[in-house]
Motif scaffolding. Structure first.
Motif, PDB file in Angstrom:
ATOM      1  N   LEU A  17       4.949  39.791  -3.091  1.00 57.40           N
ATOM      2  CA  LEU A  17       6.251  40.416  -2.907  1.00 57.40           C
ATOM      3  C   LEU A  17       7.157  39.629  -1.962  1.00 57.40           C
ATOM      4  O   LEU A  17       8.380  39.798  -1.995  1.00 57.40           O
ATOM      5  N   THR A 104      11.711  31.393   4.534  1.00 56.93           N
ATOM      6  CA  THR A 104      11.881  32.821   4.248  1.00 56.93           C
ATOM      7  C   THR A 104      11.823  33.600   5.556  1.00 56.93           C
ATOM      8  O   THR A 104      10.913  33.396   6.358  1.00 56.93           O
ATOM      9  N   ARG A 136      15.577  32.523   1.857  1.00 63.43           N
ATOM     10  CA  ARG A 136      15.233  33.824   1.305  1.00 63.43           C
ATOM     11  C   ARG A 136      15.118  34.820   2.453  1.00 63.43           C
ATOM     12  O   ARG A 136      14.668  34.463   3.556  1.00 63.43           O
ATOM     13  N   VAL A 138      13.741  38.850   3.278  1.00 61.15           N
ATOM     14  CA  VAL A 138      12.973  39.979   2.764  1.00 61.15           C
ATOM     15  C   VAL A 138      12.969  41.091   3.809  1.00 61.15           C
ATOM     16  O   VAL A 138      12.598  40.862   4.965  1.00 61.15           O
ATOM     17  N   ASP A 189      19.881  35.339  -0.763  1.00 61.77           N
ATOM     18  CA  ASP A 189      18.708  35.599  -1.599  1.00 61.77           C
ATOM     19  C   ASP A 189      17.934  36.736  -0.940  1.00 61.77           C
ATOM     20  O   ASP A 189      16.927  36.528  -0.260  1.00 61.77           O
ATOM     21  N   HIS A 191      15.910  40.378  -0.718  1.00 58.58           N
ATOM     22  CA  HIS A 191      14.939  41.211  -1.422  1.00 58.58           C
ATOM     23  C   HIS A 191      14.486  42.329  -0.489  1.00 58.58           C
ATOM     24  O   HIS A 191      14.243  42.102   0.694  1.00 58.58           O
ATOM     25  N   VAL A 193      11.525  45.131  -0.014  1.00 59.98           N
ATOM     26  CA  VAL A 193      10.254  45.730  -0.410  1.00 59.98           C
ATOM     27  C   VAL A 193      10.360  47.199  -0.055  1.00 59.98           C
ATOM     28  O   VAL A 193      10.270  47.584   1.120  1.00 59.98           O
ATOM     29  N   THR A 194      10.606  48.012  -1.049  1.00 63.86           N
ATOM     30  CA  THR A 194      10.916  49.418  -0.820  1.00 63.86           C
ATOM     31  C   THR A 194       9.673  50.216  -0.418  1.00 63.86           C
ATOM     32  O   THR A 194       8.532  49.800  -0.652  1.00 63.86           O
TER      33      THR A 194
END
Length: 370
Positions: A17, A104, A136, A138, A189, A191, A193-194
């Motif tokens: 992920l 990241t 990235r 996250v 970028d 993202h 992670v829910t």
């Protein structure tokens, strides 16, 4: 009781992920799994390529007081370099992120649901940096401890943007960190992670997750609940209870008297009662001096309106102590906490500021959870 599965817990069981080959984790003591394993340890055990850690205000280890942090150091347990991000933004922050060598950035810090709490602005600044550097980003999402079905207070005026508010949000914003990251609108970028199992109307107790102090003056969920209102007293010469064991639940001043608590009780504010108290802060405002004030006792969490309560308390203090209450000066920052000068101007004029707080509403826009 089952618990909400946080983004960190999901990533620890599904390393794909995250993506990336050189991960930098932005975290602090709240970055833990439900069994209290630090996210850092869990991700390393899962084989994720962590190469750096980043600490916010209060530091990676959470040892610093307000507006403080911990300098760069090497984490003795993991051997990873730790970079201090506090008070850095723009090119200065880009330099630190570039020097770390990560491709990241991973954010795992618990927020408290109030615009002027700084962790989401650390996320904002690092997300902006990631956008500029082509990295990235996250977000490992976590619950908003105030729930996500109510927002309260006016939007930030961009003219008053600062590290206690960089983007137009209400004081009580009703969103998760992941939802905020998406709302900030960076070309990045990005993202999220829910979480699994979190619903907007949940109280903190209903999440089944342990409470870890987000900072040294946020010891309990009760603190977080009152903070959107009583946190405004940071911008005055009233003590907001720092230097006591119940910060933000205790509010008082050396010049307050026995009229304060009854005047507040007479307002019959929803969900809260006020108890007349004396306390002596051990540090910060009025350290070592006995002060009189009130303790807030929230008896109905769903009815309680923290921002309206804070405005009401300021109004009563201004009415009772017009020659003693101070809200302007070089060390005070009420305008930045409130997000405009409208509150200070009302206090200047001796006017009731409570109509500055619109009725609470449900957060709107792109939301990740029902």
């Amino acid at each position: 009781m089952t618990h909400v599965r946080t983004g960190a817990e999901r990533l620890a069981t599904d390393p794909a992920l995250a993506g990336g080959t050189r991960l930098g984790l932005i975290t602090n003591p709240t970055g833990v799994l439900p069994d209290l394993t630090p996210t850092t340890d869990a991700l390393l055990a899962a084989g994720l390529p962590l190469t750096a850690l980043f600490g916010p205000e209060h530091g990676l280890r959470g040892t610093a007081q307000a507006d403080g942090s911990e300098a760069d150091f090497t984490d003795p347990r993991t051997g990873l370099p730790v970079y201090d991000t506090h008070k850095l933004s723009g090119a200065a922050l880009d330099e630190v992120v570039s020097r770390s060598g990560v491709d990241t950035l991973v954010f795992d810090i618990a927020d408290v649901g109030t615009r002027f709490y700084t962790y989401v602005w650390t996320m904002y600044d690092l997300l902006a940096s990631a956008s500029r550097l082509g990295l990235r980003f996250v977000v490992l999402d976590r619950p908003n401890p105030l729930g996500g079905d109510v927002e309260e207070g006016p939007l930030l005026d961009p003219a008053f943007a600062s590290f206690v508010g960089r983007h137009p949000l209400p004081v009580r914003h009703g969103r998760t960190a992941g939802e905020l990251a998406l709302a900030f609108g960076f070309d990045a970028d990005l993202h999220v992670v829910t979480m699994e199992g979190w619903r907007r109307g949940m109280t903190w107790e209903e999440t089944g997750l342990p409470w870890v102090m987000p900072s040294v003056n946020m010891p309990t969920p009760d603190t977080a609940l009152v903070y959107p209102g009583t946190g405004l007293f940071e911008g005055t010469n009233f003590s907001e209870g720092r230097g006591t064991t119940r910060p933000f639940e205790l509010v008082g001043a050396p010049y307050a008297d026995d009229a304060f608590a009854p005047a507040l009780a007479a307002l019959d504010l929803p969900g809260v009662r006020f108890r007349d108290v004396w306390f002596t802060p051990t540090f910060h405002k009025h350290a070592g001096t006995p002060v009189r004030g009130v303790q807030l006792h929230v008896h109905d969490r769903r009815a309680f309106r923290p921002v309206l309560t804070g405005l009401s308390m300021l109004h009563v203090a201004r009415t009772l102590y017009p020659d003693s209450l101070v809200w302007r000066g070089p060390e005070l920052f009420l305008d930045h906490l409130w997000g405009s000068d409208s509150l200070a101007r009302r206090l200047d004029a001796g006017q009731d500021p409570r109509d500055l707080c619109p009725p609470p509403s449900r957060p709107a826009g792109a939301l990740l959870y029902a």
